[in-house]
Design an enzyme around this catalytic site. Structure first.
Site, PDB file in Angstrom:
ATOM      1  CG  HIS A 156       2.716  18.882  -9.365  1.00 24.71           C
ATOM      2  ND1 HIS A 156       2.737  18.770 -10.734  1.00 24.71           N
ATOM      3  CD2 HIS A 156       2.348  20.157  -9.096  1.00 24.71           C
ATOM      4  CE1 HIS A 156       2.406  19.936 -11.281  1.00 24.71           C
ATOM      5  NE2 HIS A 156       2.153  20.795 -10.299  1.00 24.71           N
ATOM      6  CB  SER A 277      -0.643 -11.067   3.656  1.00 27.93           C
ATOM      7  OG  SER A 277       0.285 -11.996   3.133  1.00 27.93           O
ATOM      8  CE  LYS A 283       1.061  -5.893   3.065  1.00 26.36           C
ATOM      9  NZ  LYS A 283       1.250  -6.576   1.780  1.00 26.36           N
ATOM     10  CD  GLU A 290      -5.115  -2.728  -2.338  1.00 24.67           C
ATOM     11  OE1 GLU A 290      -4.239  -3.143  -3.108  1.00 24.67           O
ATOM     12  OE2 GLU A 290      -5.344  -3.229  -1.221  1.00 24.67           O
TER      13      GLU A 290
END
Ligand code: ARG
Length: 468
Positions: A156, A277, A283, A290
């Site tokens: 979980h 970024s 970043k 992804e």
């Protein structure tokens, strides 16, 4: 030049129809396989005396020079010639003259296109298996280097029980092993020859299908001519297998994304595999996992797309079936792209062992073990669970983890506690206590690693025996 099938027609094809029905813009990817299939077919026509041997030789030479021109990017394909099969046949006739028109004897584009796709997927199945193996090897390398690295295992997405990182990575090795075994199994159904089925019913010429099969390295021929030209199960299987590969890669991707966040800080992906970024200078984004996660959707879509094309389709060939190709090519490319990047990305990933360890030290993931401890002292598990539940609540309320509690505090919950509890609660002890086949104890993980390496070498042998 007019259409190869132009005789029956009195009018030219509507321009939009021509563009709408053509597949050349995408099936040109089958050029190699189309020539390969034609070479075997024409060798058979000559051998069986269906066309003179010297014509067969002329055609074979012509096909080879057409292929050379295709490889060099010198052959222009025409939408007016509809697909790769007719483009190549036209080029052949232009090359060798009317004798080239003998190539299509005893053959239809229906069994021809099916043959091309069997050849194509057979090759890709072996290549992709090789890429899956490379990823397994990268995971095995990290597993070997992390036989002492302990991190919280989750259920979980809540901390559950500590595990070895090697154990976690070997779970993915097992998942990929199933993927490999599915590819190997579907290979058997890919490696069957449809050619010789003709349009649907066979042919009036005395062809030798088994000769063609052996020329092309197929293990057998389709039993039934209608099935041979109607079957696209082998592509559905490939797409289903590919979908599971992507399911697995997307789960690994998700963990890499989570683990490389500041909140987890368990790993750091190599700079070469991340992007930045355009506005936020700090970043470092895990774009590769992804995007792999994102591309999983298109592979599932390709599977559902083809299943839907095939649903309720009458035998034998229907033009609907031309829709089998783009999703297949796209899936091959998507898998190749993901797997090629994943292996080196895993290889170069930095594991932040101390952060993982810190996480384990600061959680209650050893709670099951003190419940088990009370059970070994004679308390029924259900009661032990209740006692430890209250103990954990006490810890949370007093801002203490289990190892921070004094023996007096332990004893206030149960007289059965003794000072050996402090050993039982140590993360190494917790991990090594799970000494069952397939469990996370170090000895078990080492044995699993040895077995996985052996399985990987069997895969390597299979690839060597099936490539080329
Ligand atoms: N371009 C076609 C396809 O990809 C080849 C087979 C065409 N056969 C036919 N009878 N129209 O499916």
């Amino acid at each position: 030049m007019s259409k190869l099938w132009g005789g029956r027609f009195t009018k030219p094809t509507n321009q939009l129809v021509e563009e709408y029905t053509a597949s050349i813009l995408f099936d040109k990817e089958l050029a190699e396989e189309d020539v390969q299939g034609s070479l075997a077919h024409v060798a058979m026509l000559g051998k069986c005396g269906i066309i003179p041997e010297e014509d067969a030789a002329t055609i074979a030479n012509g096909l080879r020079s057409v292929l050379t021109r295709i490889r060099a990017g010198e052959l222009a394909f025409h939408v007016g010639d509809e697909d790769i099969h007719m483009n190549i046949e036209k080029a052949l006739i232009a090359e060798v003259g009317p004798v080239g028109g003998k190539l299509h004897t005893g053959r239809s584009r229906n069994d021809q296109v099916a043959t091309d796709m069997h050849l194509y997927l057979r090759k890709r199945t072996v290549e992709l298996t090789g890429l899956l193996l490379k990823l397994q090897e990268a995971l095995l390398g990290q597993a070997e280097a992390n036989l002492d690295t302990i991190l919280p295992g989750y259920t979980h997405l809540q901390r559950a029980q500590p595990i070895l990182l090697a154990h976690h990575l070997l779970a993915y090795v097992s998942m990929l092993e199933r993927d490999i075994s599915r590819f190997k199994d579907s290979y058997k159904r890919v490696n069957v020859l449809p050619l010789g089925a003709g349009a649907l019913a066979g042919t009036t010429f005395p062809i030798d299908r088994h000769f063609v099969a052996s020329e092309l390295g197929f293990d057998g021929v389709y039993e039934n001519s209608l099935d041979a030209v109607s079957d696209r199960d082998f592509i559905v299987e490939f797409l289903a297998n590919a979908s599971l590969v992507m399911a697995h890669l997307s789960r690994l991707s998700e963990e890499l994304v989570l683990w490389s966040s500041t909140e987890f800080g368990f790993i750091e992906l190599d700079d070469a595999f991340c992007t930045g970024s355009s506005i936020m200078p700090q970043k470092k984004n895990p774009d590769v996992p992804e995007l792999v996660r994102g591309k999983t959707g298109r592979v599932y879509g390709n599977l559902v797309g083809l299943l839907t094309v095939l649903k309720s389709l009458p035998l034998a060939y229907n033009k609907d079936m031309q829709e089998d190709k783009e999703g297949m090519f796209d899936t091959v490319r998507t898998l190749e792209g993901a797997l090629q990047l994943f292996a080196p990305m895993i290889d170069t990933m930095k594991v932040r062992k101390e952060r993982m360890r810190q996480a384990v030290n600061q959680d209650f993931s050893n709670a099951t073990d003190i419940a088990d401890y009370l059970v070994t002292k004679g308390l029924p598990f259900r009661q032990a669970h209740e006692v430890i539940g209250r103990l954990v609540l006490y810890g949370i309320q007093h801002d203490k983890f289990l190892l921070d509690l004094t023996l007096e505090e332990f004893r206030s919950f149960s007289e059965l506690f003794d000072k050996d509890i402090y050993t039982v609660l140590e993360p190494e002890h917790v991990v090594n206590a799970r000494n069952v086949y397939g469990g996370t104890a170090r000895v078990q993980v080492e044995a699993a690693l040895t077995r996985a390496k052996k399985t990987a070498s069997v895969t390597a042998e299979w690839i060597a025996a099936h490539e080329g």
